[in-house]
Design a protein around this motif. Structure first.
Motif, short mmCIF file in Angstrom:
data_model
loop_
_atom_site.label_atom_id
_atom_site.label_comp_id
_atom_site.label_asym_id
_atom_site.label_seq_id
_atom_site.Cartn_x
_atom_site.Cartn_y
_atom_site.Cartn_z
N VAL A 25 18.88 27.10 -12.29
CA VAL A 25 17.93 27.54 -13.31
C VAL A 25 17.16 26.35 -13.86
CG1 VAL A 25 17.75 28.45 -15.67
CG2 VAL A 25 19.19 29.62 -13.99
N LEU A 26 17.86 25.23 -14.05
CA LEU A 26 17.23 24.05 -14.66
C LEU A 26 16.26 23.35 -13.73
CD1 LEU A 26 20.23 22.54 -16.66
CD2 LEU A 26 18.49 24.18 -17.39
N GLU A 27 16.18 23.79 -12.48
CA GLU A 27 15.18 23.24 -11.57
C GLU A 27 13.80 23.85 -11.81
OE1 GLU A 27 16.71 24.05 -7.70
OE2 GLU A 27 18.42 22.66 -7.90
N TRP A 28 13.75 24.90 -12.62
CA TRP A 28 12.49 25.60 -12.89
C TRP A 28 12.04 25.31 -14.33
CZ3 TRP A 28 10.13 27.95 -8.87
CH2 TRP A 28 10.91 28.17 -7.72
N PRO A 29 10.75 25.46 -14.62
CA PRO A 29 10.28 25.21 -16.00
C PRO A 29 10.86 26.25 -16.96
CG PRO A 29 8.54 26.19 -14.66
CD PRO A 29 9.65 25.85 -13.71
N LEU A 30 11.17 25.79 -18.17
CA LEU A 30 11.85 26.64 -19.15
C LEU A 30 10.98 26.91 -20.37
CD1 LEU A 30 15.33 24.81 -19.20
CD2 LEU A 30 14.55 26.60 -17.63
N VAL A 31 11.23 28.04 -21.01
CA VAL A 31 10.63 28.37 -22.31
C VAL A 31 11.79 28.60 -23.27
CG1 VAL A 31 9.15 29.93 -23.61
CG2 VAL A 31 8.65 29.47 -21.21
#
Length: 307
Positions: free
Chosen positions: A197-203
């Protein structure tokens, strides 16, 4: 006693007005515009207030001004003082209240999205002449508004005993943390883990909010930390658009995306949250009788939220 006496002698209404404006607006710039002051003048007044109180009431940063724990407690009293003065002024020109068909609601942004649309629709069918004023705000501001009489009913979280003094709380549901993405997100084609999950941009929500703390607790429970490059915002509409149209992963309370998940416009990742969830409930003043409109609203909320 000497410190308290000095505070009482030197505190001025401009200190309270300035502090409350910054707490409400979230930034010194917007607060200065609201009060028609220059930002240096506003900063000077805030510094004077913190010197009088002997503690920091606001943490200033690039994303705005966040209340400290002491600031949250002081805010309740500051609003109460200003409201008492306003009430005293209004009493000098008192006319019998003609508009009893008004309900002032305070709600957390997630509650406003997850509960109120359906509730308001039900209430307005039964009472089309009822005026509803809805303020989406953080929990400390909501509790302060209820205590000061600026709000009639709130939908929010239980707070510490001092902040809940004089208020009644009725549990509605437990709100859990969800990690949501668009339906065709690449993550859904793999085995989902937090590290992936942390490989993708987060909001995420801003630091200092309960959902942000829950997100960080979840990450820490699996040996992860929040990476750089995330989007931090209180705006549910912005977060929803980013998540629906791009590859963002949104860390969000379940109430804010209940309808999105039901309609399939967003999908929850199979990541189990920590804890049992945050209690969300109906909050009212103990010493204030509930109007017919408020009671109708509360009844509609109870019917809308499943047991």
């Amino acid at each position: 006693m000497e410190k308290n006496g000095l505070f009482s002698q030197r505190i001025r209404l401009r200190h309270l007005h300035t502090f409350v404006a910054v707490a409400q607006q979230g930034t010194l710039g917007r607060a200065a515009e609201t009060l028609n002051l220059s930002q240096p003048a506003l900063s000077k007044t805030l510094n004077e207030l913190e010197k009088l109180t002997g503690t920091r009431l606001l943490e200033r940063g690039r994303l705005g001004a966040q209340l400290t724990l002491v600031g949250e407690q002081f805010l309740t009293h500051a609003i109460r003082v200003l409201d008492a003065l306003n009430t005293a002024g209004q009493s000098l020109n008192y006319l019998p209240e003609q508009n009893n068909a008004l309900v002032r609601i305070g709600a957390l942004p997630t509650a406003a999205l997850g509960i109120l649309p359906e509730v308001i629709g039900q209430v307005h069918k039964q009472q089309p002449d009822l005026t509803l004023q809805v303020a989406t705000t953080n929990n400390p501001m909501m509790l302060a508004g209820l205590k000061s009489g600026e709000l009639d009913v709130g939908i929010g979280r239980m707070a510490d005993p001092e902040m809940m003094s004089g208020l009644s709380y009725e549990l509605l549901f437990l709100e859990s943390l969800k990690l949501v993405v668009r339906p065709n997100h690449p993550l859904l084609q793999t085995t989902v883990t937090l590290s992936r999950v942390l490989e993708w941009p987060l909001v995420v929500l801003p630091s200092g909010t309960v959902p942000r703390q829950n997100a960080e607790d979840l990450l820490h429970s699996q040996g992860c930390t929040l990476p750089t490059g995330y989007i931090e915002t209180l705006s549910a509409s912005l977060s929803r658009q980013l998540t629906a149209n791009f590859d963002y992963v949104w860390f969000v309370p379940s109430g804010a995306v209940k309808n999105d998940l039901r309609q399939g416009s967003l999908v929850a990742l199979p990541v189990a949250p920590t804890g049992i969830g945050d209690p969300i409930g109906i909050i009212t003043r103990i010493d204030a009788p509930l109007s017919a409109g408020v009671q109708s609203l509360i009844n509609a909320i109870r019917k809308t939220v499943p047991d």
